[in-house]
Write a protein that holds these residues in place. Structure first.
Motif, PDB file in Angstrom:
ATOM      1  N   MET A 196      -7.726 -12.478   1.489  1.00 56.91           N
ATOM      2  CA  MET A 196      -6.760 -11.614   0.808  1.00 56.91           C
ATOM      3  C   MET A 196      -5.462 -11.552   1.594  1.00 56.91           C
ATOM      4  SD  MET A 196      -9.083  -8.466  -0.646  1.00 56.91           S
ATOM      5  CE  MET A 196     -10.252  -8.424   0.713  1.00 56.91           C
ATOM      6  N   GLN A 197      -4.357 -11.657   0.891  1.00 56.06           N
ATOM      7  CA  GLN A 197      -3.059 -11.661   1.539  1.00 56.06           C
ATOM      8  C   GLN A 197      -2.721 -10.279   2.106  1.00 56.06           C
ATOM      9  OE1 GLN A 197      -0.746 -14.223   2.067  1.00 56.06           O
ATOM     10  NE2 GLN A 197      -2.540 -15.436   1.513  1.00 56.06           N
ATOM     11  N   PRO A 198      -2.099 -10.235   3.297  1.00 54.25           N
ATOM     12  CA  PRO A 198      -1.622  -8.951   3.815  1.00 54.25           C
ATOM     13  C   PRO A 198      -0.621  -8.320   2.857  1.00 54.25           C
ATOM     14  CG  PRO A 198      -1.568 -10.648   5.525  1.00 54.25           C
ATOM     15  CD  PRO A 198      -1.857 -11.350   4.227  1.00 54.25           C
ATOM     16  N   ILE A 199      -0.565  -7.008   2.867  1.00 55.84           N
ATOM     17  CA  ILE A 199       0.384  -6.264   2.043  1.00 55.84           C
ATOM     18  C   ILE A 199       1.438  -5.673   2.971  1.00 55.84           C
ATOM     19  CG2 ILE A 199       0.697  -4.280   0.510  1.00 55.84           C
ATOM     20  CD1 ILE A 199      -2.185  -4.719  -0.455  1.00 55.84           C
ATOM     21  N   LYS A 200       2.681  -6.058   2.771  1.00 54.40           N
ATOM     22  CA  LYS A 200       3.765  -5.584   3.627  1.00 54.40           C
ATOM     23  C   LYS A 200       4.386  -4.328   3.032  1.00 54.40           C
ATOM     24  CE  LYS A 200       4.923 -10.068   5.664  1.00 54.40           C
ATOM     25  NZ  LYS A 200       4.375  -9.675   6.974  1.00 54.40           N
ATOM     26  N   THR A 201       4.601  -3.331   3.859  1.00 62.13           N
ATOM     27  CA  THR A 201       5.320  -2.126   3.468  1.00 62.13           C
ATOM     28  C   THR A 201       6.641  -2.114   4.234  1.00 62.13           C
ATOM     29  OG1 THR A 201       4.678  -0.548   5.188  1.00 62.13           O
ATOM     30  CG2 THR A 201       3.038  -1.051   3.498  1.00 62.13           C
ATOM     31  N   SER A 202       7.446  -1.095   4.000  1.00 62.78           N
ATOM     32  CA  SER A 202       8.740  -1.034   4.684  1.00 62.78           C
ATOM     33  C   SER A 202       8.594  -0.729   6.165  1.00 62.78           C
ATOM     34  CB  SER A 202       9.624   0.039   4.036  1.00 62.78           C
ATOM     35  OG  SER A 202       8.975   1.302   4.062  1.00 62.78           O
ATOM     36  N   GLY A 203       7.421  -0.213   6.583  1.00 63.00           N
ATOM     37  CA  GLY A 203       7.278   0.153   7.990  1.00 63.00           C
ATOM     38  C   GLY A 203       6.152  -0.516   8.743  1.00 63.00           C
ATOM     39  N   TYR A 204       5.227  -1.159   8.031  1.00 67.28           N
ATOM     40  CA  TYR A 204       4.064  -1.749   8.694  1.00 67.28           C
ATOM     41  C   TYR A 204       3.392  -2.695   7.714  1.00 67.28           C
ATOM     42  CZ  TYR A 204       1.598   1.741   5.914  1.00 67.28           C
ATOM     43  OH  TYR A 204       1.120   2.495   4.874  1.00 67.28           O
ATOM     44  N   THR A 205       2.338  -3.375   8.183  1.00 63.34           N
ATOM     45  CA  THR A 205       1.605  -4.320   7.338  1.00 63.34           C
ATOM     46  C   THR A 205       0.136  -3.904   7.260  1.00 63.34           C
ATOM     47  OG1 THR A 205       3.113  -6.114   7.916  1.00 63.34           O
ATOM     48  CG2 THR A 205       0.976  -6.744   7.008  1.00 63.34           C
ATOM     49  N   ILE A 206      -0.461  -4.107   6.089  1.00 67.60           N
ATOM     50  CA  ILE A 206      -1.875  -3.827   5.875  1.00 67.60           C
ATOM     51  C   ILE A 206      -2.605  -5.164   5.863  1.00 67.60           C
ATOM     52  CG2 ILE A 206      -3.569  -2.784   4.316  1.00 67.60           C
ATOM     53  CD1 ILE A 206      -1.056  -1.211   3.137  1.00 67.60           C
ATOM     54  N   TYR A 207      -3.517  -5.348   6.797  1.00 64.63           N
ATOM     55  CA  TYR A 207      -4.252  -6.605   6.939  1.00 64.63           C
ATOM     56  C   TYR A 207      -5.675  -6.429   6.413  1.00 64.63           C
ATOM     57  CZ  TYR A 207      -0.430  -7.883  10.090  1.00 64.63           C
ATOM     58  OH  TYR A 207       0.815  -8.145  10.614  1.00 64.63           O
ATOM     59  N   PHE A 208      -6.275  -7.538   6.001  1.00 62.77           N
ATOM     60  CA  PHE A 208      -7.619  -7.508   5.431  1.00 62.77           C
ATOM     61  C   PHE A 208      -8.536  -8.487   6.146  1.00 62.77           C
ATOM     62  CE2 PHE A 208      -4.781  -5.909   2.226  1.00 62.77           C
ATOM     63  CZ  PHE A 208      -5.492  -4.887   1.606  1.00 62.77           C
ATOM     64  N   ASN A 209      -9.760  -8.015   6.421  1.00 60.82           N
ATOM     65  CA  ASN A 209     -10.857  -8.845   6.932  1.00 60.82           C
ATOM     66  C   ASN A 209     -10.461  -9.649   8.165  1.00 60.82           C
ATOM     67  OD1 ASN A 209     -12.335  -7.677   4.868  1.00 60.82           O
ATOM     68  ND2 ASN A 209     -11.892  -9.320   3.426  1.00 60.82           N
ATOM     69  N   ASP A 210     -10.606 -10.959   8.181  1.00 62.51           N
ATOM     70  CA  ASP A 210     -10.367 -11.740   9.400  1.00 62.51           C
ATOM     71  C   ASP A 210      -8.945 -11.602   9.918  1.00 62.51           C
ATOM     72  OD1 ASP A 210     -12.976 -12.594   9.345  1.00 62.51           O
ATOM     73  OD2 ASP A 210     -12.523 -14.567   8.484  1.00 62.51           O
ATOM     74  N   ASP A 211      -7.986 -11.411   9.021  1.00 61.94           N
ATOM     75  CA  ASP A 211      -6.593 -11.255   9.456  1.00 61.94           C
ATOM     76  C   ASP A 211      -6.411 -10.033  10.347  1.00 61.94           C
ATOM     77  OD1 ASP A 211      -5.763 -13.507   8.113  1.00 61.94           O
ATOM     78  OD2 ASP A 211      -5.055 -12.431   6.339  1.00 61.94           O
ATOM     79  N   PHE A 223      -0.053   4.210  16.780  1.00 67.05           N
ATOM     80  CA  PHE A 223      -1.448   4.235  16.347  1.00 67.05           C
ATOM     81  C   PHE A 223      -1.668   3.208  15.244  1.00 67.05           C
ATOM     82  CE2 PHE A 223       0.646   7.214  13.509  1.00 67.05           C
ATOM     83  CZ  PHE A 223       0.005   7.098  12.285  1.00 67.05           C
ATOM     84  N   ILE A 224      -2.900   2.723  15.190  1.00 67.19           N
ATOM     85  CA  ILE A 224      -3.355   1.790  14.163  1.00 67.19           C
ATOM     86  C   ILE A 224      -4.533   2.434  13.451  1.00 67.19           C
ATOM     87  CG2 ILE A 224      -4.544  -0.430  13.797  1.00 67.19           C
ATOM     88  CD1 ILE A 224      -2.919  -1.576  16.114  1.00 67.19           C
ATOM     89  N   ASN A 225      -4.571   2.336  12.140  1.00 70.24           N
ATOM     90  CA  ASN A 225      -5.706   2.842  11.369  1.00 70.24           C
ATOM     91  C   ASN A 225      -6.647   1.697  10.997  1.00 70.24           C
ATOM     92  OD1 ASN A 225      -5.046   5.585  11.331  1.00 70.24           O
ATOM     93  ND2 ASN A 225      -3.751   5.367   9.508  1.00 70.24           N
ATOM     94  N   ALA A 226      -7.915   1.867  11.310  1.00 68.61           N
ATOM     95  CA  ALA A 226      -8.954   0.922  10.903  1.00 68.61           C
ATOM     96  C   ALA A 226      -9.964   1.692  10.051  1.00 68.61           C
ATOM     97  CB  ALA A 226      -9.631   0.289  12.118  1.00 68.61           C
ATOM     98  N   PRO A 227      -9.681   1.873   8.757  1.00 70.91           N
ATOM     99  CA  PRO A 227     -10.548   2.688   7.901  1.00 70.91           C
ATOM    100  C   PRO A 227     -11.908   2.034   7.688  1.00 70.91           C
ATOM    101  CG  PRO A 227      -8.893   1.553   6.581  1.00 70.91           C
ATOM    102  CD  PRO A 227      -8.532   1.318   8.013  1.00 70.91           C
ATOM    103  N   THR A 228     -12.955   2.836   7.731  1.00 73.03           N
ATOM    104  CA  THR A 228     -14.309   2.292   7.589  1.00 73.03           C
ATOM    105  C   THR A 228     -15.010   2.769   6.318  1.00 73.03           C
ATOM    106  OG1 THR A 228     -15.206   4.126   8.885  1.00 73.03           O
ATOM    107  CG2 THR A 228     -14.601   2.133  10.091  1.00 73.03           C
ATOM    108  N   SER A 229     -14.416   3.716   5.600  1.00 77.94           N
ATOM    109  CA  SER A 229     -14.988   4.171   4.325  1.00 77.94           C
ATOM    110  C   SER A 229     -14.137   3.639   3.183  1.00 77.94           C
ATOM    111  CB  SER A 229     -15.049   5.702   4.269  1.00 77.94           C
ATOM    112  OG  SER A 229     -13.743   6.240   4.134  1.00 77.94           O
ATOM    113  N   VAL A 233      -2.371  -1.179   9.424  1.00 77.39           N
ATOM    114  CA  VAL A 233      -3.658  -0.747   8.870  1.00 77.39           C
ATOM    115  C   VAL A 233      -4.556  -1.981   8.795  1.00 77.39           C
ATOM    116  CG1 VAL A 233      -4.869   0.167   6.856  1.00 77.39           C
ATOM    117  CG2 VAL A 233      -2.682   1.171   7.558  1.00 77.39           C
ATOM    118  N   LEU A 234      -5.781  -1.847   9.280  1.00 70.64           N
ATOM    119  CA  LEU A 234      -6.735  -2.958   9.330  1.00 70.64           C
ATOM    120  C   LEU A 234      -7.916  -2.632   8.420  1.00 70.64           C
ATOM    121  CD1 LEU A 234      -6.807  -3.425  13.220  1.00 70.64           C
ATOM    122  CD2 LEU A 234      -5.140  -4.333  11.589  1.00 70.64           C
ATOM    123  N   ILE A 235      -8.012  -3.319   7.284  1.00 68.42           N
ATOM    124  CA  ILE A 235      -9.076  -3.063   6.315  1.00 68.42           C
ATOM    125  C   ILE A 235     -10.095  -4.200   6.367  1.00 68.42           C
ATOM    126  CG2 ILE A 235      -9.631  -2.790   3.862  1.00 68.42           C
ATOM    127  CD1 ILE A 235      -6.923  -1.465   3.476  1.00 68.42           C
TER     128      ILE A 235
END
Length: 353
Positions: free
Chosen positions: A1-16, A119-125, A158-160
């Protein structure tokens, strides 16, 4: 899944996620790494996460008790003390590994400790992946009142990693679906239609829907980062839902966030119908889908009275008036709507039919 870029940070998925971690820990030269987890994620998620954190820096673990009841300023003070005792400074990094309680509280602690640290968020739920960790909202509850204290401050990233969902109990998975369904109701009918039948849902399907859900929320947040207008639509179901959640928080049968929000969405869909925004067929469709997933809660007259009293504390209120988000149709919402007390009572009666 492609990362999602926001104006302030990037949301990464799985191996990324872990490729990004290697990069940021190599080049940012943090003085120390602190990981915040609760008693559940410390046991079920942290070992796998730590195995993929590529650094020779010492990592300090700060553990808090699990559960919404611990999303408090008292817990935050304990985190601040732990950071102080462990020698954290403004060049340290906090990684919040957990559900919405951990990402909300950890983000607030990081945003305020020494006037701010990364800080970095790594959500688990599932709930945190599609909602709590995205959008920069941080904070704690004030007693039973939800999210009364906090700031809007973006994480570094954010690391999903959807593999964490394998550790999630079924009620928690169902709780996360509520926010995903909400995203469809307020912004994307096609997305909503994907949830009309969950019987054939695969793990791959869920991954695609999570990415889609994050895209919907991010698109709204990007247009109104400080919640002055459009972003309020994300509160659909939450005016009633937060009051319901707060009422039951200290009871023998507390509701999960998603369970309360699902009830709130049914009620606020009813208000939308009675006010002439949506038709009865749309309302009955929404009610049928939500109740087929979440079931019906029983509300006594005393419960309803208490819930209505809690509405005055909702963050969207203006000039003492309770402000609701209602639906104009499936896929479109309207903000700043007042609802009479008699209509709220009628909504509970219809919900429990």
């Amino acid at each position: 899944m492609q990362p999602i870029k926001t104006s302030g940070y990037t949301i990464y998925f799985n191996d990324d996620c872990y490729g990004y971690l290697q990069e940021v820990l190599t080049y940012e030269k943090y003085s120390g790494i602190f990981i915040l987890a609760d008693t559940n994620t410390s046991q079920y998620c942290l070992p796998n996460f730590l195995a993929q954190v590529p650094t020779e820096l010492p990592i300090e673990i700060i553990e808090i008790e699990a559960g919404e009841i611990n999303k408090s300023i008292e817990t935050c003070i304990e985190v601040w003390h732990a950071l102080t005792d462990l020698g954290a400074d403004r060049k340290s990094l906090i990684i919040n590994v957990g559900g919405g309680v951990v990402t909300d509280l950890g983000g607030f602690a990081a945003s305020t400790f020494k006037r701010g640290m990364d800080f970095i968020n790594a959500p688990t739920s599932l709930l945190a992946m599609v909602d709590a960790s995205v959008g920069g909202k941080t904070g704690v509850d004030l007693g039973v009142l939800k999210n009364q204290i906090g700031v809007i401050n973006n994480p570094v990233a954010v690391l999903i990693d959807t593999q964490f969902l394998e550790t999630l109990p079924q009620p928690e998975m169902r709780s996360g679906l509520a926010e995903m369904l909400k995203h469809g109701l307020i912004a994307d009918k096609k997305y909503w239609d994907n949830f009309s039948d969950l019987t054939g849902l695969t793990t791959d399907d869920l991954g695609v829907l999570i990415h889609w859900s994050v895209e919907i929320k991010n698109s709204i947040v990007e247009q109104d980062p400080n919640e002055k207008g459009l972003r309020k639509v994300l509160n659909f179901g939450h005016t009633m839902g937060h009051a319901i959640e707060s009422h039951f928080l200290n009871s023998a049968t507390p509701l999960l966030h998603g369970e309360a929000i699902a009830a709130g969405m049914v009620l606020e869909s009813y208000f939308s119908m009675i006010k002439g925004f949506i038709g009865r067929e749309e309302y009955e469709t929404i009610k049928s889908v939500l109740l087929s997933i979440f079931g019906t809660n029983d509300f006594t007259s005393e419960d309803i009275e208490s819930i209505m009293a809690l509405l005055v504390h909702d963050k969207k209120n203006e000039a003492g008036k309770v402000q609701f988000v209602l639906l104009e149709s499936i896929g479109n919402a309207v903000i700043n709507q007042e609802v009479e007390n008699a209509l709220i009572i009628n909504g509970f009666e219809d919900y429990q039919k």
